[in-house]
Design a protein around this motif. Structure first.
Motif, PDB file in Angstrom:
ATOM      1  N   LEU A   1      -6.597   4.387   2.314  1.00 22.00           N
ATOM      2  CA  LEU A   1      -7.032   2.981   2.238  1.00 22.00           C
ATOM      3  C   LEU A   1      -8.536   2.877   2.517  1.00 22.00           C
ATOM      4  O   LEU A   1      -9.249   2.137   1.834  1.00 22.00           O
ATOM      5  CB  LEU A   1      -6.243   2.132   3.243  1.00 22.00           C
ATOM      6  CG  LEU A   1      -4.755   1.932   2.914  1.00 22.00           C
ATOM      7  CD1 LEU A   1      -3.996   1.382   4.116  1.00 22.00           C
ATOM      8  CD2 LEU A   1      -4.576   1.002   1.714  1.00 22.00           C
ATOM      9  N   ALA A   2      -9.016   3.658   3.487  1.00 23.12           N
ATOM     10  CA  ALA A   2     -10.451   3.607   3.839  1.00 23.12           C
ATOM     11  C   ALA A   2     -11.308   4.022   2.645  1.00 23.12           C
ATOM     12  O   ALA A   2     -12.387   3.463   2.413  1.00 23.12           O
ATOM     13  CB  ALA A   2     -10.724   4.497   5.047  1.00 23.12           C
ATOM     14  N   LYS A   3     -10.799   4.991   1.862  1.00 17.88           N
ATOM     15  CA  LYS A   3     -11.578   5.436   0.683  1.00 17.88           C
ATOM     16  C   LYS A   3     -11.718   4.316  -0.349  1.00 17.88           C
ATOM     17  O   LYS A   3     -12.685   4.265  -1.099  1.00 17.88           O
ATOM     18  CB  LYS A   3     -10.878   6.640   0.025  1.00 17.88           C
ATOM     19  CG  LYS A   3     -11.077   7.930   0.776  1.00 17.88           C
ATOM     20  CD  LYS A   3     -10.478   9.093  -0.011  1.00 17.88           C
ATOM     21  CE  LYS A   3     -10.164  10.234   0.930  1.00 17.88           C
ATOM     22  NZ  LYS A   3      -8.975  10.979   0.571  1.00 17.88           N
ATOM     23  N   LEU A   4     -10.721   3.427  -0.374  1.00 23.56           N
ATOM     24  CA  LEU A   4     -10.778   2.315  -1.342  1.00 23.56           C
ATOM     25  C   LEU A   4     -11.796   1.249  -0.954  1.00 23.56           C
ATOM     26  O   LEU A   4     -12.157   0.420  -1.777  1.00 23.56           O
ATOM     27  CB  LEU A   4      -9.410   1.610  -1.432  1.00 23.56           C
ATOM     28  CG  LEU A   4      -8.254   2.307  -2.116  1.00 23.56           C
ATOM     29  CD1 LEU A   4      -7.043   1.382  -2.121  1.00 23.56           C
ATOM     30  CD2 LEU A   4      -8.630   2.686  -3.534  1.00 23.56           C
ATOM     31  N   VAL A   5     -12.173   1.234   0.337  1.00 22.21           N
ATOM     32  CA  VAL A   5     -13.083   0.164   0.812  1.00 22.21           C
ATOM     33  C   VAL A   5     -14.307   0.769   1.509  1.00 22.21           C
ATOM     34  O   VAL A   5     -14.502   0.580   2.706  1.00 22.21           O
ATOM     35  CB  VAL A   5     -12.330  -0.831   1.743  1.00 22.21           C
ATOM     36  CG1 VAL A   5     -11.335  -1.656   0.947  1.00 22.21           C
ATOM     37  CG2 VAL A   5     -11.609  -0.130   2.899  1.00 22.21           C
TER      38      VAL A   5
ATOM     39  N   SER B   1      -1.853   2.808  -4.861  1.00 18.81           N
ATOM     40  CA  SER B   1      -2.399   2.892  -6.232  1.00 18.81           C
ATOM     41  C   SER B   1      -2.309   1.542  -6.953  1.00 18.81           C
ATOM     42  O   SER B   1      -3.015   1.306  -7.921  1.00 18.81           O
ATOM     43  CB  SER B   1      -1.665   3.971  -7.029  1.00 18.81           C
ATOM     44  OG  SER B   1      -0.365   3.509  -7.349  1.00 18.81           O
ATOM     45  N   GLU B   2      -1.436   0.666  -6.484  1.00 20.83           N
ATOM     46  CA  GLU B   2      -1.267  -0.633  -7.150  1.00 20.83           C
ATOM     47  C   GLU B   2      -2.144  -1.741  -6.541  1.00 20.83           C
ATOM     48  O   GLU B   2      -2.156  -2.869  -7.035  1.00 20.83           O
ATOM     49  CB  GLU B   2       0.204  -1.068  -7.082  1.00 20.83           C
ATOM     50  CG  GLU B   2       1.108  -0.174  -7.936  1.00 20.83           C
ATOM     51  CD  GLU B   2       2.593  -0.325  -7.608  1.00 20.83           C
ATOM     52  OE1 GLU B   2       3.384   0.391  -8.231  1.00 20.83           O
ATOM     53  OE2 GLU B   2       2.941  -1.140  -6.715  1.00 20.83           O
ATOM     54  N   LEU B   3      -2.847  -1.418  -5.455  1.00 19.07           N
ATOM     55  CA  LEU B   3      -3.660  -2.461  -4.797  1.00 19.07           C
ATOM     56  C   LEU B   3      -4.880  -2.802  -5.634  1.00 19.07           C
ATOM     57  O   LEU B   3      -5.481  -1.919  -6.249  1.00 19.07           O
ATOM     58  CB  LEU B   3      -4.136  -1.964  -3.422  1.00 19.07           C
ATOM     59  CG  LEU B   3      -3.070  -1.741  -2.355  1.00 19.07           C
ATOM     60  CD1 LEU B   3      -3.711  -1.083  -1.130  1.00 19.07           C
ATOM     61  CD2 LEU B   3      -2.387  -3.047  -1.981  1.00 19.07           C
ATOM     62  N   MET B   4      -5.254  -4.067  -5.636  1.00 16.03           N
ATOM     63  CA  MET B   4      -6.475  -4.487  -6.329  1.00 16.03           C
ATOM     64  C   MET B   4      -7.510  -4.794  -5.247  1.00 16.03           C
ATOM     65  O   MET B   4      -7.356  -5.792  -4.527  1.00 16.03           O
ATOM     66  CB  MET B   4      -6.212  -5.769  -7.134  1.00 16.03           C
ATOM     67  CG  MET B   4      -4.995  -5.677  -8.018  1.00 16.03           C
ATOM     68  SD  MET B   4      -5.434  -5.072  -9.616  1.00 16.03           S
ATOM     69  CE  MET B   4      -5.858  -6.590 -10.400  1.00 16.03           C
ATOM     70  N   VAL B   5      -8.512  -3.925  -5.102  1.00 15.15           N
ATOM     71  CA  VAL B   5      -9.527  -4.163  -4.063  1.00 15.15           C
ATOM     72  C   VAL B   5     -10.926  -4.055  -4.653  1.00 15.15           C
ATOM     73  O   VAL B   5     -11.150  -3.326  -5.617  1.00 15.15           O
ATOM     74  CB  VAL B   5      -9.380  -3.178  -2.878  1.00 15.15           C
ATOM     75  CG1 VAL B   5      -8.220  -3.526  -1.980  1.00 15.15           C
ATOM     76  CG2 VAL B   5      -9.249  -1.751  -3.367  1.00 15.15           C
ATOM     77  N   ARG B   6     -11.855  -4.765  -4.023  1.00 13.02           N
ATOM     78  CA  ARG B   6     -13.243  -4.737  -4.505  1.00 13.02           C
ATOM     79  C   ARG B   6     -14.029  -3.610  -3.838  1.00 13.02           C
ATOM     80  O   ARG B   6     -14.968  -3.082  -4.394  1.00 13.02           O
ATOM     81  CB  ARG B   6     -13.942  -6.072  -4.171  1.00 13.02           C
ATOM     82  CG  ARG B   6     -13.384  -7.286  -4.903  1.00 13.02           C
ATOM     83  CD  ARG B   6     -14.164  -8.543  -4.516  1.00 13.02           C
ATOM     84  NE  ARG B   6     -14.293  -8.685  -3.068  1.00 13.02           N
ATOM     85  CZ  ARG B   6     -13.358  -9.234  -2.292  1.00 13.02           C
ATOM     86  NH1 ARG B   6     -12.247  -9.697  -2.803  1.00 13.02           N
ATOM     87  NH2 ARG B   6     -13.535  -9.315  -0.973  1.00 13.02           N
ATOM     88  N   GLY B   7     -13.670  -3.277  -2.600  1.00 13.66           N
ATOM     89  CA  GLY B   7     -14.365  -2.193  -1.908  1.00 13.66           C
ATOM     90  C   GLY B   7     -15.005  -2.628  -0.604  1.00 13.66           C
ATOM     91  O   GLY B   7     -15.506  -1.804   0.154  1.00 13.66           O
ATOM     92  N   SER B   8     -14.950  -3.937  -0.314  1.00 15.85           N
ATOM     93  CA  SER B   8     -15.593  -4.399   0.924  1.00 15.85           C
ATOM     94  C   SER B   8     -14.575  -5.055   1.868  1.00 15.85           C
ATOM     95  O   SER B   8     -14.951  -5.681   2.858  1.00 15.85           O
ATOM     96  CB  SER B   8     -16.698  -5.397   0.578  1.00 15.85           C
ATOM     97  OG  SER B   8     -16.130  -6.441  -0.195  1.00 15.85           O
TER      98      SER B   8
END
Ligand SMILES: C[S@@+](CC[C@H](N)C(=O)[O-])C[C@H]1O[C@@H](n2cnc3c(N)ncnc32)[C@H](O)[C@@H]1O
Length: 259
Positions: A50-54, A26-33
């Motif tokens: 994690l896969a859902k975040l990217v 929940s604390e990760l900052m990701v763009r999605g790619s």
């Protein structure tokens, strides 16, 4: 890895590990790619998160346990999600990753000098490592009890040359190790996650899977039950509180490092 985990049992015994891992995610900052590598993915629950975040990236979970990888592949499927049977000690991917993630696993790895160098190599420039694993003082009750039962007459012969399965460093020691790798910036900090298990049954599930796995592997099949029962009985006596809960220390090392 000499010992074998059980993916289906781990699913039922890993509420704590999952809640620590979900907090990290929940604390990760990701763009999605981004491309994410999850070291010691276990039953795959966190790798799937994690896969859902990217959605435009990739999440690769690796684990050395066939049973864990089987469970992960059975329970989780997505076009950008992969699970591979792979030893963390031997990571050397052609792909480079934006994030190397690991939750509740790296205390099973003994040589962190080598690990950190390999993680660095497998990161893209600007990529990050985010780990949480057990540090000094973790599971102090269980470690004391297991050492006592191991040295009991019935079992002492089983553990000649036994390689203690866990590396649980102090935060100072780990800071030095991280500083020996040329990360652009890094932070290493400790966290107290001490736990009151709500029942004997819940604590026992955690003792069985995964904690006792490497110890039972040294004992003849016919004696495993009595070794396990001796550990559980002594743990109940050592950890039971007046309100019927069971206390254990959980001390975590957190690492955030950028290449
Ligand atoms: C406590 S589980 C954590 C699983 C998952 N990360 C989670 O938080 O639920 C630790 C995992 O590390 C894996 N493991 C231990 N040593 C390993 C190694 N040398 N290489 C790959 N996986 C390893 C085990 O098989 C197990 O699945």
């Amino acid at each position: 890895m000499k010992s074998e985990f059980n993916g289906e049992k781990y699913k039922l015994a890993s509420v704590r590990q999952k809640s620590w891992g979900k907090k990290l995610i929940s604390e990760l900052m990701v763009r999605g790619s981004e491309r994410i590598l999850d070291l010691g993915c276990g039953d795959g629950v966190l790798t799937a998160e994690l896969a859902k975040l990217v959605p435009d990236g990739l999440a690769v979970g690796i684990d050395a346990s066939e049973s864990m990888i089987r469970t992960a592949r059975k329970d989780h499927a997505a076009p950008n999600l992969r699970f591979e049977l792979h030893d963390i000690n031997a990571i050397d991917f052609e792909l480079q990753f934006d994030l190397v993630f690991s939750n509740a696993t790296l205390h099973w790895i003994k040589d962190h000098g080598r690990l950190l160098k390999r993680v660095f190599k497998n990161l893209k420039p600007g990529g990050s490592a985010r780990f949480q694993f057990a540090g000094e003082g973790n599971c102090s009750r269980l470690i004391k009890v297991v050492r006592e039962v191991m040295s009991a007459e019935d079992y002492s012969g089983c553990f000649h040359g036994f390689d203690w399965p866990w590396y649980m460093p102090s935060v100072e020691e780990y800071r030095k190790l991280v500083a020996s790798v040329p990360f652009a910036e890094s932070r290493v900090w400790s966290e107290n996650a001490d736990t009151y298990f709500e029942s004997e049954e819940v604590m026992t599930k955690w003792i069985d899977q995964p904690s006792l796995v490497p110890f039972l592997a040294c004992i003849a099949q016919r004696d495993r039950r009595s070794f396990r029962d001796a550990v559980v009985e002594q743990m109940v006596a050592e950890t039971q509180q007046d309100d019927g809960t069971y206390f254990e220390t959980f001390r975590r090392i957190n690492v955030l490092a950028r290449k």
